[in-house]
Design a protein around this motif. Structure first.
Motif, PDB file in Angstrom:
ATOM      1  N   GLN A 158       0.835  -1.210   0.000  1.00  0.00           N
ATOM      2  CA  GLN A 158       0.000   0.000   0.000  1.00  0.00           C
ATOM      3  C   GLN A 158       0.863   1.250   0.000  1.00  0.00           C
ATOM      4  O   GLN A 158       0.587   2.212  -0.734  1.00  0.00           O
ATOM      5  CB  GLN A 158      -0.917   0.003   1.217  1.00  0.00           C
ATOM      6  N   ARG A 159       1.904   1.268   0.835  1.00  0.00           N
ATOM      7  CA  ARG A 159       2.786   2.442   0.914  1.00  0.00           C
ATOM      8  C   ARG A 159       3.434   2.723  -0.432  1.00  0.00           C
ATOM      9  O   ARG A 159       3.476   3.878  -0.891  1.00  0.00           O
ATOM     10  CB  ARG A 159       3.854   2.206   1.983  1.00  0.00           C
ATOM     11  N   LEU A 160       3.927   1.687  -1.075  1.00  0.00           N
ATOM     12  CA  LEU A 160       4.586   1.872  -2.369  1.00  0.00           C
ATOM     13  C   LEU A 160       3.587   2.252  -3.459  1.00  0.00           C
ATOM     14  O   LEU A 160       3.921   3.012  -4.373  1.00  0.00           O
ATOM     15  CB  LEU A 160       5.350   0.601  -2.747  1.00  0.00           C
ATOM     16  N   ALA A 161       2.362   1.738  -3.343  1.00  0.00           N
ATOM     17  CA  ALA A 161       1.329   2.112  -4.313  1.00  0.00           C
ATOM     18  C   ALA A 161       0.988   3.589  -4.198  1.00  0.00           C
ATOM     19  O   ALA A 161       0.795   4.286  -5.212  1.00  0.00           O
ATOM     20  CB  ALA A 161       0.077   1.256  -4.107  1.00  0.00           C
ATOM     21  N   ARG A 162       0.914   4.111  -2.972  1.00  0.00           N
ATOM     22  CA  ARG A 162       0.639   5.536  -2.810  1.00  0.00           C
ATOM     23  C   ARG A 162       1.816   6.373  -3.265  1.00  0.00           C
ATOM     24  O   ARG A 162       1.635   7.450  -3.857  1.00  0.00           O
ATOM     25  CB  ARG A 162       0.302   5.856  -1.343  1.00  0.00           C
ATOM     26  N   ARG A 163       3.028   5.888  -3.029  1.00  0.00           N
ATOM     27  CA  ARG A 163       4.196   6.600  -3.549  1.00  0.00           C
ATOM     28  C   ARG A 163       4.144   6.643  -5.079  1.00  0.00           C
ATOM     29  O   ARG A 163       4.434   7.683  -5.679  1.00  0.00           O
ATOM     30  CB  ARG A 163       5.486   5.920  -3.088  1.00  0.00           C
ATOM     31  N   ALA A 164       3.768   5.528  -5.707  1.00  0.00           N
ATOM     32  CA  ALA A 164       3.660   5.488  -7.165  1.00  0.00           C
ATOM     33  C   ALA A 164       2.612   6.487  -7.662  1.00  0.00           C
ATOM     34  O   ALA A 164       2.771   7.089  -8.738  1.00  0.00           O
ATOM     35  CB  ALA A 164       3.316   4.079  -7.630  1.00  0.00           C
ATOM     36  N   ARG A 165       1.566   6.665  -6.888  1.00  0.00           N
ATOM     37  CA  ARG A 165       0.530   7.639  -7.263  1.00  0.00           C
ATOM     38  C   ARG A 165       1.096   9.064  -7.279  1.00  0.00           C
ATOM     39  O   ARG A 165       0.806   9.853  -8.188  1.00  0.00           O
ATOM     40  CB  ARG A 165      -0.627   7.517  -6.266  1.00  0.00           C
ATOM     41  N   TRP A 166       1.935   9.382  -6.266  1.00  0.00           N
ATOM     42  CA  TRP A 166       2.576  10.696  -6.251  1.00  0.00           C
ATOM     43  C   TRP A 166       3.562  10.832  -7.410  1.00  0.00           C
ATOM     44  O   TRP A 166       3.663  11.907  -8.030  1.00  0.00           O
ATOM     45  CB  TRP A 166       3.296  10.915  -4.917  1.00  0.00           C
ATOM     46  N   ILE A 167       4.280   9.777  -7.719  1.00  0.00           N
ATOM     47  CA  ILE A 167       5.214   9.812  -8.852  1.00  0.00           C
ATOM     48  C   ILE A 167       4.452  10.082 -10.145  1.00  0.00           C
ATOM     49  O   ILE A 167       4.878  10.892 -10.979  1.00  0.00           O
ATOM     50  CB  ILE A 167       5.999   8.491  -8.934  1.00  0.00           C
ATOM     51  N   ASP A 168       3.319   9.422 -10.314  1.00  0.00           N
ATOM     52  CA  ASP A 168       2.516   9.635 -11.524  1.00  0.00           C
ATOM     53  C   ASP A 168       2.021  11.072 -11.615  1.00  0.00           C
ATOM     54  O   ASP A 168       1.954  11.652 -12.711  1.00  0.00           O
ATOM     55  CB  ASP A 168       1.324   8.677 -11.541  1.00  0.00           C
ATOM     56  N   LEU A 169       1.668  11.660 -10.483  1.00  0.00           N
ATOM     57  CA  LEU A 169       1.205  13.052 -10.491  1.00  0.00           C
ATOM     58  C   LEU A 169       2.327  13.989 -10.941  1.00  0.00           C
ATOM     59  O   LEU A 169       2.110  14.889 -11.766  1.00  0.00           O
ATOM     60  CB  LEU A 169       0.688  13.435  -9.106  1.00  0.00           C
ATOM     61  N   ILE A 170       3.538  13.758 -10.427  1.00  0.00           N
ATOM     62  CA  ILE A 170       4.684  14.581 -10.827  1.00  0.00           C
ATOM     63  C   ILE A 170       4.985  14.388 -12.310  1.00  0.00           C
ATOM     64  O   ILE A 170       5.255  15.351 -13.039  1.00  0.00           O
ATOM     65  CB  ILE A 170       5.916  14.243  -9.970  1.00  0.00           C
ATOM     66  N   ARG A 171       4.945  13.146 -12.772  1.00  0.00           N
ATOM     67  CA  ARG A 171       5.202  12.880 -14.191  1.00  0.00           C
ATOM     68  C   ARG A 171       4.179  13.595 -15.077  1.00  0.00           C
ATOM     69  O   ARG A 171       4.532  14.152 -16.115  1.00  0.00           O
ATOM     70  CB  ARG A 171       5.151  11.381 -14.461  1.00  0.00           C
ATOM     71  N   ALA A 172       2.920  13.576 -14.658  1.00  0.00           N
ATOM     72  CA  ALA A 172       1.888  14.243 -15.454  1.00  0.00           C
ATOM     73  C   ALA A 172       2.150  15.739 -15.537  1.00  0.00           C
ATOM     74  O   ALA A 172       2.018  16.353 -16.612  1.00  0.00           O
ATOM     75  CB  ALA A 172       0.510  13.969 -14.849  1.00  0.00           C
ATOM     76  N   GLU A 173       2.527  16.356 -14.418  1.00  0.00           N
ATOM     77  CA  GLU A 173       2.849  17.777 -14.423  1.00  0.00           C
ATOM     78  C   GLU A 173       4.086  18.059 -15.287  1.00  0.00           C
ATOM     79  O   GLU A 173       4.132  19.049 -16.017  1.00  0.00           O
ATOM     80  CB  GLU A 173       3.086  18.263 -12.996  1.00  0.00           C
TER      81      GLU A 173
END
Length: 219
Positions: free
Chosen positions: A138-153
Motif C-alpha cells: 500500500q505504501r509503495l502504491a501511494r508513492r507510485a501515485r505521487w510519482i505519476d502526479l509529478i510525471r503528469a505535471e
C-alpha cells in the motif's frame, strides 16, 4: 476473528445505521491519529486502548475493523488523500502560471497540508514502514501515485515548452525520495531550517530536474 461483527441496522436517535457507522469509523480513525501518530505509536497500541480513546467499545471496534492493521491502513490512505486533495486544488489554482510559480504553489500546498499536523508525517513516513507485506504494498502504491502526479505535471510542462523532454519516471521517483526523507528529518528536528526553507530547497531541486542547465543553455 475471521471477519467483522455485524453492525446494527435501522434508525436510532434520528440517524440511520449508515450514519452511525460512519461516525464510529471517524471516531476510531481520529483516535488512531492521536495514538499511532504520537505516543504510544501503532506498535504499542491495543484494541482496548484505541477503543477507549475513541470513547467506544471493543465490540464496536470489531463491527468496523478486523485488526489494528486495518485501522492503520485506512488512516494512511486518509492522510494521503487529504494531501492529494490539497495538491489537486493547487494545480487548478496555478493554471496559467509560469513553471517556477506553478511548481512553488503546488508544492507549498502539499507541504502545508502534510505538516499541518506532525502526526500526519509520522503516519506517512514512520508508522506505516515495515509493518507487513500488505502495508508495504500500500505504501509503495501511494508513492507510485505521487510519482505519476509529478510525471503528469512534468509532461504537461514539456508540452508547453517549459521543461526538457525526457522520461521522467526515474527523476520523479528520486524526487519523491528526497521529499519523504527531508520532510521526515525536518519534522524530527534533524534539519536546522524553517519549513519555508525546506520547501524552497525542494522546489529548487524539482525545477533543476525539469529545466537542467544544459537544456536551458541549448534553447
Amino acid at each position: 476473528m475471521t471477519g467483522r461483527l455485524r453492525a446494527p441496522t435501522g434508525r436510532y436517535g434520528g440517524r440511520s445505521a449508515e450514519e452511525r457507522q460512519a461516525e464510529r469509523r471517524r471516531r476510531f480513525l481520529d483516535a488512531a491519529l492521536r495514538l499511532f501518530g504520537d505516543r504510544p505509536g501503532y506498535r504499542a497500541t491495543t484494541v482496548a486502548a484505541l477503543s477507549e480513546a475513541a470513547g467506544l467499545s471493543t465490540r464496536q471496534f470489531y463491527e468496523e475493523f478486523r485488526t489494528l492493521e486495518d485501522v492503520l491502513a485506512a488512516l494512511h490512505l486518509q492522510v494521503n488523500d487529504w494531501a492529494e486533495q490539497a495538491v489537486r486544488a493547487a494545480v487548478a489554482d496555478a493554471a496559467g502560471l509560469p513553471l517556477a510559480d506553478r511548481v512553488a504553489t503546488i508544492f507549498h500546498a502539499y507541504a502545508a497540508d502534510v505538516t499541518a499536523d506532525p502526526r500526519r508525517i509520522r503516519i506517512t513516513f514512520v508508522e506505516i514502514v515495515g509493518v507487513s507485506p500488505r502495508l508495504e504494498e500500500q505504501r509503495l502504491a501511494r508513492r507510485a501515485r505521487w510519482i505519476d502526479l509529478i510525471r503528469a505535471e512534468a509532461e504537461a510542462a514539456v508540452a508547453r515548452g517549459e521543461a526538457a523532454p525526457r522520461d521522467y519516471r526515474l527523476p520523479a521517483a528520486a524526487f519523491i525520495g528526497s521529499v519523504n526523507g527531508l520532510l521526515h528529518d525536518w519534522s524530527a528536528g534533524w534539519v536546522d531550517a524553517t519549513l519555508d526553507e525546506v520547501v524552497t530547497e525542494l522546489v529548487r531541486q524539482l525545477l533543476g530536474i525539469l529545466r537542467p542547465v544544459a537544456w536551458e543553455n541549448g534553447r
